[in-house]
Design an enzyme around this catalytic site. Sequence first.
Site, PDB file in Angstrom:
ATOM      1  N   GLU A  66      37.778   3.340 -27.112  1.00  9.22           N
ATOM      2  CA  GLU A  66      38.411   3.784 -28.360  1.00  9.22           C
ATOM      3  C   GLU A  66      37.520   3.564 -29.587  1.00  9.22           C
ATOM      4  O   GLU A  66      38.008   3.437 -30.707  1.00  9.22           O
ATOM      5  CB  GLU A  66      39.776   3.099 -28.531  1.00  9.22           C
ATOM      6  CG  GLU A  66      40.784   3.569 -27.484  1.00  9.22           C
ATOM      7  CD  GLU A  66      41.941   2.617 -27.256  1.00  9.22           C
ATOM      8  OE1 GLU A  66      41.954   1.527 -27.860  1.00  9.22           O
ATOM      9  OE2 GLU A  66      42.832   2.952 -26.451  1.00  9.22           O
ATOM     10  N   ASP A 120      43.009  -4.831 -23.730  1.00 10.42           N
ATOM     11  CA  ASP A 120      44.138  -5.010 -24.635  1.00 10.42           C
ATOM     12  C   ASP A 120      44.710  -6.407 -24.405  1.00 10.42           C
ATOM     13  O   ASP A 120      44.878  -6.833 -23.260  1.00 10.42           O
ATOM     14  CB  ASP A 120      45.253  -4.005 -24.332  1.00 10.42           C
ATOM     15  CG  ASP A 120      45.022  -2.640 -24.958  1.00 10.42           C
ATOM     16  OD1 ASP A 120      43.970  -2.451 -25.590  1.00 10.42           O
ATOM     17  OD2 ASP A 120      45.892  -1.774 -24.799  1.00 10.42           O
ATOM     18  N   HIS A 133      42.759  -5.818 -29.331  1.00 10.37           N
ATOM     19  CA  HIS A 133      41.739  -5.911 -28.283  1.00 10.37           C
ATOM     20  C   HIS A 133      41.067  -7.280 -28.283  1.00 10.37           C
ATOM     21  O   HIS A 133      41.028  -7.970 -29.308  1.00 10.37           O
ATOM     22  CB  HIS A 133      40.656  -4.850 -28.479  1.00 10.37           C
ATOM     23  CG  HIS A 133      41.137  -3.448 -28.285  1.00 10.37           C
ATOM     24  ND1 HIS A 133      40.619  -2.375 -29.003  1.00 10.37           N
ATOM     25  CD2 HIS A 133      42.081  -2.928 -27.460  1.00 10.37           C
ATOM     26  CE1 HIS A 133      41.237  -1.268 -28.621  1.00 10.37           C
ATOM     27  NE2 HIS A 133      42.120  -1.577 -27.689  1.00 10.37           N
TER      28      HIS A 133
END
Length: 588
Positions: free
Chosen positions: A335, A359, A525
Amino acid sequence: MIQHPRIGIRPTIDGRRQGVRESLEVQTMNMAKSVADLISSTLKYPDGEPVECVISPSTIGRVPEAAASHELFKKSNVCATITVTPCWCYGSETMDMSPDIPHAIWGFNGTERPGAVYLAAVLASHAQKGIPAFGIYGRDVQEANDTDIPEDVKEKLLRYARAALATGLMRDTAYLSMGSVSMGIGGSIVNPDFFQEYLGMRNESVDMTEFTRRMDRGIYDPEEFERAMVWVKEHIKEGVDRNREDLILSKEEKEKQWEFVIKMFMIGRDLMVGNPRLAELGFEEEAVGHHALVAGFQGQRQWTDHFPNGDFMETFLNTQFDWNGIRKPFVFATENDSLNGVSMLFNYLLTNTPQIFADVRTYWSPEAVERVTGYTLEGRAAAGFLHLINSGSCTLDGTGQATRDGKPVMKPFWELDESEVQAMLENTDFPPANREYFRGGGFSTRFLTKGDMPVTMVRLNLLKGVGPVLQIAEGYTLELPEDVHHTLDNRTDSGWPTTWFAPRLTGKGAFKSVYDVMNNWGANHGAITYGHIGADLITLASMLRIPVNMHNVPEEDIFRPKNWSLFGTEDLESADYRACQLLGPLHK
């Protein structure tokens, strides 16, 4: 050819001739040689080569000799200095005044000559001039002819050298954004001032259409692609397709998707570091790459709503092998979370091991686990744990299938063997991506990390008005009973890679409980590395002038520049913030 960054060793000496200096020359130079030998025999660069040291051309007793040493170091790509001495020297005359690299000074603890007095004097000069320096002073008095480096001194020298090398390895490299901001995630709003001023890095960016351009125009090695297809068919297990029936792709469509994601990996790698083969194919510009030490791929949602996702690419870039064999890993952020990418980079440069991107998904309390599964947590899991799970990609080294002394580890590529590679592949499958989330398809990575590995979870955050701050949580991976794991894992997306993590609690602050760790984590994260490296991270952060707002490292292991103590000795966290704020970024 780009030189490795080196550590410069500076033997300083009492400048008085006609007896004093002459009597100290051999001992002083031998100290320098012993430090260089310690570093070169213990530490390695990410490519596996021993770390190189450069020793000053002579002992340093006066300013001209300090200047000669400085000139040699400038030509030798020295990224940090260690000054050593057994005696009194002239403080500000012999010090290295380079403001943009780290410095350390080892003053020999002996009674015959006042090495400790010089250490205190020169550290005072460093503080006055605003050039931080680490002070190293052995706990026990040594004999004047003792050539051994005490264990406590070794520990500090190596901790300093590891962190200092990380600053040198980052300098003049790039972070490459493939795409832009993913789903409004703050970490993927890339801040070039942070990279430039704190890390000495530049930022580069390519649109994700670069992937389709290179595919359409054949800007990749076709021979490697054919070899990769054969390897994937032989070694990659396609997992269970958990999609709704109307979203399941045909066998032919999946075959095309495998071709697509393999090309994505090749193109992502070539974008980062280049590929000489492309020049042979007539693509000279693309062959040079972007000199990227770390990169990130936006993916969601503009790409993944239409094309296969980046999970396979991200997984194998972060993994230490592919169809070309065992190799060092890349550092690659899901991401385009640049801040988690930098967290991974810090970990990687300190350990030379691949990094888990995850995550920080769920805190499972003992009560919640018992309610859902009927199982009472025990051992390291007794206080609860965190579910770390990335949305489809993770280094295969994160399986924990490599071993050392019979225990699961994540280790440098030069220690990895083919049996461990096979174990990682056998314990991983690649299910078709969840097309409700990833409409364009692709293949996720699915495995369970083995338990009882010491790990450190890290996150860099940006705070408006302050700048970057670092969080560190040391702990252990967990191995839950199989039925408990499946019950908990199936409540998320069981096609993704899972790590169960129990941080080490201290009973105070953010580490009063596992819930408090989760509640104080600064972003969605985290970067997880093998080993308890919190002390090394704290040392590195102080070099870069990044305060640490949360850690569970024992106070006796904290090693920062000496002038940090002048900002206060009772509340080290506040002193760290004040020191970093006053001194400002390393490269500003």
